[in-house]
Every structure is written in C-alpha cells, then in structure tokens.
Design an enzyme around this catalytic site. Structure first.
Site, PDB file in Angstrom:
ATOM      1  N   ARG A  99       0.844  -1.194   0.000  1.00 37.99           N
ATOM      2  CA  ARG A  99       0.000   0.000   0.000  1.00 37.99           C
ATOM      3  C   ARG A  99       0.872   1.234   0.000  1.00 37.99           C
ATOM      4  NH1 ARG A  99      -3.359  -1.807  -2.110  1.00 37.99           N
ATOM      5  NH2 ARG A  99      -5.381  -2.611  -1.460  1.00 37.99           N
TER       6      ARG A  99
ATOM      7  N   GLU B 152      -2.975   7.848  -6.096  1.00 39.02           N
ATOM      8  CA  GLU B 152      -2.906   7.168  -7.379  1.00 39.02           C
ATOM      9  C   GLU B 152      -3.925   7.757  -8.340  1.00 39.02           C
ATOM     10  OE1 GLU B 152      -3.177   2.944  -6.757  1.00 39.02           O
ATOM     11  OE2 GLU B 152      -1.278   2.876  -5.661  1.00 39.02           O
TER      12      GLU B 152
ATOM     13  N   HIS C 160       0.674   0.250 -10.218  1.00 40.61           N
ATOM     14  CA  HIS C 160      -0.210  -0.594  -9.406  1.00 40.61           C
ATOM     15  C   HIS C 160      -0.721  -1.787 -10.212  1.00 40.61           C
ATOM     16  CE1 HIS C 160      -3.089  -0.537  -5.711  1.00 40.61           C
ATOM     17  NE2 HIS C 160      -2.701  -1.759  -6.023  1.00 40.61           N
TER      18      HIS C 160
END
Length: 541
Positions: free
Chosen positions: A239, A268, A292
C-alpha cells in the site's frame, strides 16, 4: 429469467469488472445488474439511492457524502483487497456491509513482487532500455544473485507468506516481522521472526506486505532507511503511504540503499511532482516503478470479481459474507452451527424491543451450557438488531451497525459465559434494563435447532418464538383467562396456544397467548380493562 421471476435486488457495477466474474449476479433471477463506469461523484451520489448493492474496484471513491444518499444500499463489494477508497466507518454507521476479496489476487501480487525483485536485482529494465537505444553495454548492468542472501518480509499474511515460500525456493535465508504471528507458526514455516528494525538492518532484500493503518503509515521513513545496508533493495507492492516516498527517493538517489521497486503510491495516479516519479524521470536506473499492477493479471481480475459477486449474491439470500471488513470474518461451518442461535437471539431481541419502555441503558447476555464452547461473536449483533428494530423501524438497523447503534445511544453491553448448570444443554439469558424497567428472557434450543423461550421475567413458560402473541401480566385468580378468551372470541381472534407462568398461587402471573389473527389496539385495551389484568402487549415475532 422465467416469466414469473421478480427482480428483487439491483446492483450497480461502477468500475470495469470482468463479465465472467459477474456471472453469479447475472445468472440470479432475483438480481438486476446495471453496469455504468463513468459516473462523476455527484452523479453517483444522485443514483446510488436506487441500488441495493455496489461493485467497485479502485476507481470509484465511496465517500460519506455518497453513502448519505444510499438509503437502499446493503452491500459494497470491492473486487480486490484494499478498501482505501471506501469510507468504511460511514458505511458501518449506515448499516452497509463492505466486503472484499483478500485471496483472489494472492498469486498475482506474489508473482509481481518477485517480478520486481528479480528485475531490480538483475537491472532488467535499464538493460532493456539500453538495447532499445541501440547499445550493447554489459558492464553497466551487472546484477546480484539471490542465492544465500537474506530476504526480509514485513507482513506474513497470505501474500507475505507466499512471497516468503518462494524466497526459500531461491535458497534465501528468510526473516520476517509480523506482530500477529507467533514464533511457533513462523518456525513451522522455516522463518525467523525479528523486529522491524532488526529486519531492516539484516536483510539484503526487503519486501512489504502490510495494509496501511495508523500504525503502518510511514513505517519505513528516512530514519529507518538509513539503517539498511547500502547494498539492500526495497520492494513495495502493498500500500502507498507505508513507505515515505520522499525519503525513499532520496535514499535511492544518494546511495543509502542500492535500489527500490514500487507498485503502489500514496495518491494514485501519483502527481507529476511525486518524489519517486521525479527520481525515475531523472534517469535513476536503481528505481523501478509500475502503475499498481499487483493484481493485474487476467486470472486475478476474474477471481476477485467471482469472489465478490458470489458473496453479494449469498448476502442477499441470507448467507453471511465470508470476507466482510466491517463484520467479523467467521468460518462458514461456524456460521452454520450458530445459525439457530443467531435466529433465537434476534427473536429474543425483538421480544425485548416490544416488551420494553424507555431508553435502553444496558444489555446483559449470559450463555450457559454447550454454547459457551463456541465463538459467540455474531450473537450480540443479532440480539441488538432484534432489540432496536421495533424501536427504530425495519431497515434502520442490521448486524453491521447494530453494536455501533447501541453504543451511540449509550447502551452498556455485557456478555458473560457462565459455568453454572442451568438444567438445559444450552441456555441464553438476556436482560435489558431501561430508565423505567428491567425485563429478562431465557431461551434454548431443543433437538435440531428448535428454539424455545423458556422464561419471561420470573415466570416459566415454553413458547416457540414464531408468530404473534398477546403478553398479559395479571393476578392469578379464577375468571381472568376466561374473560380474555371471551374478548378474543367476540372479535373472531383464534387462540393457537396458551402458556401461563406464575411464581406463587394467587400472585402475579404472565399469560402468553399465541393468536392467529392480529388483535387491534381496541382489543388490547379491552383486555387491559379486565379487573386484575395489568400491562398487556402484542409481541410479533
């Protein structure tokens, strides 16, 4: 869908999700699925009130403002692990279950961790870029082997454990930090548990697999990075925000550590001025960034969607979610064993809710017999749901927000497992105290889950908690039962069953009448008017 099937539930899919993954919802004739993935936050807030379920990935942000408009919403399914994009406390207050798929992307995240680690160790990405530029430069891209090195794993959950096992396959010495794992369990995995500081000082490769919480935010900061070996490399596929991004960029650029690979970011997509982005764009070949991609495999996308769709479908049909983040996660076999108790507790709560006057001050639940050997976690929420539903109204409380609702109202909750013999194989006693009264019920199960309420206050009865009952406190004397029967007969109300509990002859007793028809307030008032009859209630279970 057959011609007679009725769509009972509506589910909105607001992020791109595999259609194959949604099959459990699409094939259920009671569920209507609406796919719309271009809502603005304002549009979603305006639309959400029409839906019972919501399926999201990481794009949709479910804020408190959106949840405020979600008056029908029962469940949010996050097709993935992290629920950072859901205001979970607000969902809990609203009584909305938030569930995820913690295992669907385990292999994908594990393999991506190793893809980054290996690429970083062998400088694969800058070597590829060099070849694309038409160069043949072998000297600049000398890597390091994994064999015999120390792998430090922060977080030994599903993904961390899988990463650790693969490290052992590379014949690495694996150490780990996880405050929730016992030494015995770690030894069984062939892993040595150490403190986080010891891990950072000893490891050649550090990989992070913990959620972002108040305890893990900025866990890896400048001070801790400075304790790592100058030859060490760090990988974060967990994370964003667990590693301080500015400190990490500086540590890589000035050679405090040998390199880093990052798949997750504090925001993000990361802003153009994100320190890691700037370091990467400066030409730093010791920094590897991906957008990601940890769960981005075809298989994982389908697995997490299937898992979430099945859980939502099951939840609509009364089966508890196995991966709810704002409810206790309990094994299916335990839920199955406890289901008769859950039903009994909800019925006892409803009984109390219709018997009670005034604001509830405290709830006490006492377990005796076989039930004391079980995990009773779901029983209190079931009782509280039943207790407050007659007070707050149907749909305003459920097992998700029941405890929160009670605590918000200042209700003290006490749970006791008693070793005293009750005369039953299992017995549950519930005591509800208000500003004006105190009432006690006792309930048990006979045979294969046949529920019975065996006591109302100090009076012994035996009643199946199903249907509608007239509860009348009265003086134990001749004529009262007959007078009640006459009133009910005059209004064509059939008595299906009767129990009378008393402590002493000619004292106060309680009459429990199961009736087939619904008595009006006028009928109840007439019963109260009989000489010797006191408090009289209709209890619907």
């Amino acid at each position: 869908m057959t011609a007679t099937a009725t769509r009972t539930f509506r589910v909105l899919v607001s992020d791109p999700v595999s259609e194959d993954g949604l099959r459990a919802l699409l094939d259920d004739p009671t569920i209507e699925v609406v796919v719309k993935t271009d809502y603005t936050p304002e549009e979603l807030a305006a639309a959400i009130g029409d839906f019972d379920g919501l399926v999201i990935r990481s794009q949709t942000k479910v804020t408190a403002d959106i949840l405020e408009q979600a008056n029908k919403l029962k469940v949010i399914g996050r097709a993935g692990v992290g629920v950072d994009n859901v205001d979970v406390p607000a969902a809990t207050r609203k009584g909305v279950v938030v569930l995820n798929s913690p295992e669907g992307n385990t292999m994908a995240a594990t393999e991506h961790t190793w893809a980054l680690l290996l690429a970083l160790a062998r400088k694969v990405c800058p070597a590829d870029a060099s070849m694309r530029a038409g160069k043949w430069d072998r000297k600049s891209f000398t890597g390091t082997e994994l064999y015999g090195k120390t792998l430090g794993v922060i977080g030994l959950g599903k993904i961390g454990g899988a990463v650790a096992r693969r490290g052992q396959g590379f014949e690495m010495d694996v150490i780990a930090f996880d405050p929730f794992v016992t030494q015995e369990h770690a030894r069984g995995m062939g892993i040595r548990l150490v403190s986080v500081d010891e891990l950072l000082q000893q490891a050649d490769f550090v990989t992070i697999h913990v959620p972002k919480t108040k305890d893990t935010a900025d866990m890896i900061n400048a001070e801790r990075l400075a304790t790592m070996k100058p030859t060490a490399r760090l990988i974060n596929c967990a994370r964003g925000g667990v590693v301080n991004e500015a400190a990490l960029a500086e540590a890589v650029l000035n050679g405090t550590i040998a390199g880093a690979a990052v798949d997750v970011y504090s925001a993000e997509p990361p802003a153009a001025d994100n320190p890691l982005v700037l370091a990467s764009q400066s030409g730093c070949i010791s920094l590897l960034l991906t957008p990601h991609l940890g769960a981005s495999t075809e298989e994982a996308q389908i697995k997490v969607a299937v898992d979430v769709a099945e859980q939502i479908r099951d939840y609509f049909h009364g089966i508890p979610a196995r991966s709810a983040v704002n409810m206790p996660a309990l094994p299916a076999e335990l839920i199955a064993r406890l289901q008769p108790y859950i039903s009994l507790m909800e019925k006892m709560g409803k009984f109390h809710g219709q018997l009670t006057d005034g604001a509830v001050q405290s709830v006490e639940v006492i377990y005796s017999g076989d039930i004391t050997d079980e995990n009773t976690t779901p029983l209190i929420p079931a009782f509280l749901q039943g207790l407050f539903e007659p007070i707050l109204g149907a749909g305003m409380i459920n097992s998700v927000n029941a405890r929160f609702t009670a605590e918000q109202r200042g209700v003290e909750i006490k749970e006791v497992k008693s070793t005293e013999s009750s005369g039953y194989e299992t017995l549950v006693t519930t005591i509800v105290r208000t500003e004006q009264s105190e009432h006690r019920l006792e309930g048990t199960l006979f045979g294969k889950g046949n529920a019975r309420i065996t006591r109302v206050d100090e009076y012994w009865v035996e009643m199946a908690p199903e249907g509608q009952f007239i509860i009348a406190y009265h003086t134990d004397k001749p004529g009262i039962i007959g007078a009640v029967g006459q009133i009910l007969g005059a209004h064509d109300i059939n008595i299906a069953g009767m129990q009378v509990g008393r402590v002493h002859p000619r004292g106060i007793a309680v009459m429990v009448l199961a009736v087939d028809e619904h008595p009006s307030d006028k009928v109840l008032e007439k019963i109260r008017g009989i000489e010797g009859v006191g408090d009289t209630r209709l209890v619907e279970l």
